[in-house]
Design a protein around this motif. Structure first.
Motif, PDB file in Angstrom:
ATOM      1  N   ALA A 154      -2.670   5.021  -5.152  1.00 45.74           N
ATOM      2  CA  ALA A 154      -2.257   4.588  -3.812  1.00 45.74           C
ATOM      3  C   ALA A 154      -0.821   4.087  -3.769  1.00 45.74           C
ATOM      4  O   ALA A 154      -0.194   4.123  -2.701  1.00 45.74           O
ATOM      5  CB  ALA A 154      -3.197   3.505  -3.299  1.00 45.74           C
ATOM      6  N   TYR A 155      -0.259   3.627  -4.893  1.00 40.92           N
ATOM      7  CA  TYR A 155       1.135   3.167  -4.921  1.00 40.92           C
ATOM      8  C   TYR A 155       2.054   4.384  -4.844  1.00 40.92           C
ATOM      9  O   TYR A 155       2.695   4.785  -5.809  1.00 40.92           O
ATOM     10  CB  TYR A 155       1.434   2.404  -6.207  1.00 40.92           C
ATOM     11  CG  TYR A 155       0.903   1.002  -6.338  1.00 40.92           C
ATOM     12  CD1 TYR A 155      -0.129   0.520  -5.539  1.00 40.92           C
ATOM     13  CD2 TYR A 155       1.425   0.138  -7.291  1.00 40.92           C
ATOM     14  CE1 TYR A 155      -0.614  -0.763  -5.681  1.00 40.92           C
ATOM     15  CE2 TYR A 155       0.942  -1.155  -7.449  1.00 40.92           C
ATOM     16  CZ  TYR A 155      -0.087  -1.599  -6.643  1.00 40.92           C
ATOM     17  OH  TYR A 155      -0.568  -2.887  -6.801  1.00 40.92           O
ATOM     18  N   VAL A 203       0.449   0.328   1.910  1.00 43.11           N
ATOM     19  CA  VAL A 203      -0.361   0.376   0.688  1.00 43.11           C
ATOM     20  C   VAL A 203      -0.863  -1.028   0.389  1.00 43.11           C
ATOM     21  O   VAL A 203      -0.103  -2.000   0.468  1.00 43.11           O
ATOM     22  CB  VAL A 203       0.455   0.911  -0.500  1.00 43.11           C
ATOM     23  CG1 VAL A 203      -0.342   0.828  -1.798  1.00 43.11           C
ATOM     24  CG2 VAL A 203       0.912   2.346  -0.244  1.00 43.11           C
ATOM     25  N   HIS A 235       1.523   8.103   3.375  1.00 49.46           N
ATOM     26  CA  HIS A 235       1.180   6.690   3.501  1.00 49.46           C
ATOM     27  C   HIS A 235       2.162   5.958   4.403  1.00 49.46           C
ATOM     28  O   HIS A 235       3.364   6.203   4.362  1.00 49.46           O
ATOM     29  CB  HIS A 235       1.186   6.016   2.123  1.00 49.46           C
ATOM     30  CG  HIS A 235       0.038   6.392   1.254  1.00 49.46           C
ATOM     31  ND1 HIS A 235       0.085   6.360  -0.127  1.00 49.46           N
ATOM     32  CD2 HIS A 235      -1.223   6.812   1.567  1.00 49.46           C
ATOM     33  CE1 HIS A 235      -1.080   6.733  -0.617  1.00 49.46           C
ATOM     34  NE2 HIS A 235      -1.876   7.023   0.375  1.00 49.46           N
ATOM     35  N   THR A 251      -7.699   5.384   6.550  1.00 54.05           N
ATOM     36  CA  THR A 251      -7.516   4.354   5.537  1.00 54.05           C
ATOM     37  C   THR A 251      -8.523   4.634   4.439  1.00 54.05           C
ATOM     38  O   THR A 251      -9.467   5.409   4.625  1.00 54.05           O
ATOM     39  CB  THR A 251      -7.697   2.944   6.132  1.00 54.05           C
ATOM     40  OG1 THR A 251      -7.356   1.958   5.150  1.00 54.05           O
ATOM     41  CG2 THR A 251      -9.123   2.711   6.589  1.00 54.05           C
ATOM     42  N   GLU A 271      -5.858   1.427  -2.584  1.00 52.98           N
ATOM     43  CA  GLU A 271      -6.023   1.199  -1.145  1.00 52.98           C
ATOM     44  C   GLU A 271      -4.740   1.537  -0.398  1.00 52.98           C
ATOM     45  O   GLU A 271      -3.653   1.109  -0.791  1.00 52.98           O
ATOM     46  CB  GLU A 271      -6.384  -0.274  -0.917  1.00 52.98           C
ATOM     47  CG  GLU A 271      -6.480  -0.692   0.532  1.00 52.98           C
ATOM     48  CD  GLU A 271      -6.805  -2.178   0.654  1.00 52.98           C
ATOM     49  OE1 GLU A 271      -7.555  -2.539   1.562  1.00 52.98           O
ATOM     50  OE2 GLU A 271      -6.287  -2.969  -0.166  1.00 52.98           O
ATOM     51  N   ALA A 272      -4.866   2.297   0.681  1.00 52.49           N
ATOM     52  CA  ALA A 272      -3.705   2.624   1.498  1.00 52.49           C
ATOM     53  C   ALA A 272      -4.169   3.177   2.839  1.00 52.49           C
ATOM     54  O   ALA A 272      -5.354   3.467   3.036  1.00 52.49           O
ATOM     55  CB  ALA A 272      -2.800   3.637   0.798  1.00 52.49           C
ATOM     56  N   SER A 284      -4.231  -1.600   5.569  1.00 48.60           N
ATOM     57  CA  SER A 284      -3.986  -1.679   4.133  1.00 48.60           C
ATOM     58  C   SER A 284      -4.166  -3.083   3.594  1.00 48.60           C
ATOM     59  O   SER A 284      -4.385  -3.273   2.399  1.00 48.60           O
ATOM     60  CB  SER A 284      -2.566  -1.178   3.813  1.00 48.60           C
ATOM     61  OG  SER A 284      -2.492   0.215   4.013  1.00 48.60           O
TER      62      SER A 284
END
Length: 324
Positions: free
Chosen positions: A93-94, A38, A35, A85, A63-64, A118
């Protein structure tokens, strides 16, 4: 080792826990992504608090954007080095790096930065289906949008202008009102001090609007219904203030044969062709400068607790992200 934010119990922002994790190699139909940014979305708080049930422990974030570092067998549409993406399940996603199903990925054009992607993949696709799929809007129509200075709101205002649609937007402060106006909001209402439904009737000559887009939920539900024209549609696409109350079908009839829908983004991007079409339109507008993306705040993943507190305080304007 990758760094990831997880939860082991539901609750307030303090339950977010950062830790080092092993990522592993992708299996069939999967990829490993590094990533670069994010997304931070209000929906993340629903998973954290248990409004959206998840099996614990769980990752956070949907989401990232980043670069594919490895692919498993059976991934014909993506390769190592591709910029991508995504938005949607599974959670996780974190994180600085993760393995995930390739079916959720979207190719990211070279002209769109990771930070921008992101910030707008979820919000932009949401805006896309709200304006392009939910109701057949025509140039000259006037609609009501709550939270007009929020992440979806600012994209919605700009895209609506491109389509010739007039927007009555609600905001919570004069500062946000100025931002909404600068992004093309035709009429701005500060809802803590104005009767929204009455003002909508005034603006529309008593008719009301054909569509209300409500991402707030509980506190705006009544005024949203009262702002609709006969046979109007209330689109409840978010519940920032809490779930909407139970709907009385006879009340809908009494107020003008109204319609209510509670759409979910997942059902509007489940088809790969439809997802690609919406993403292509979104990224095309951004690359051409027709839609501007202003990132309000950038956090580090280690600041996830503070980021969620800011998100829930209502002070955030526009989009916020974790920049890696």
């Amino acid at each position: 080792m990758a760094y990831a934010v997880r939860i082991y119990e539901t609750g307030g922002p303090e339950v977010l826990r950062g830790q080092n994790v092993e990522v592993g190699e992708p299996g069939p139909g999967e990829v490993r992504i590094r990533h670069h940014a994010v997304g931070l979305n209000f929906a993340d708080t629903y998973f954290r608090t248990g409004v959206y049930p998840v099996a614990l422990p769980a990752g956070m974030g949907v989401e990232a954007s980043g670069v594919i570092e490895a692919t498993g067998p059976g991934v014909p549409d993506f390769g190592v080095g591709d910029r991508v993406t995504y938005t949607g399940s599974p959670l996780g996603a974190y994180s600085t790096e993760r393995v995930m199903p390739a079916e959720h990925l979207i190719h990211l054009p070279d002209g769109i930065s990771f930070d921008t992607a992101s910030a707008i993949t979820m919000r932009g696709l949401t805006t896309g289906y709200l304006l392009r799929r939910i109701h057949p809007l025509r140039a000259g129509d006037t609609v009501l949008l709550h939270a007009a200075a929020g992440g979806v709101g600012l994209l919605f205002l700009q895209w609506a202008n491109l389509l010739g649609i007039n927007v009555i937007g609600t905001v919570s402060s004069e500062e946000k009102a100025e931002i909404a106006r600068a992004n093309g909001c035709a009429h701005v209402l500060i809802y803590p001090r104005e009767d929204v439904a009455r003002r909508v009737r005034d603006i529309t000559g008593g008719a009301g609007v054909p569509v209300v887009y409500d991402g707030i939920g509980k506190t705006t539900f009544r005024s949203s219904l009262d702002s609709l024209a006969r046979r109007g549609l209330l689109v409840c696409f978010g519940t920032a203030s809490g779930p909407v109350p139970p709907i009385d079908a006879m009340q809908l009839a009494a107020k003008g044969s109204l319609f209510v829908t509670r759409p979910a983004l997942a059902d509007y991007i489940a088809d790969p062709a439809e997802r690609a079409e919406l993403a292509g339109e979104l990224f095309g507008h951004i690359a051409a400068g027709r839609i501007r993306v202003d990132i309000g705040r950038r956090y580090q993943l280690q600041d996830a607790v503070a980021a969620h507190r800011d998100l829930e305080s209502g002070t955030s304007i526009g989009q916020s992200i974790f920049s890696l």
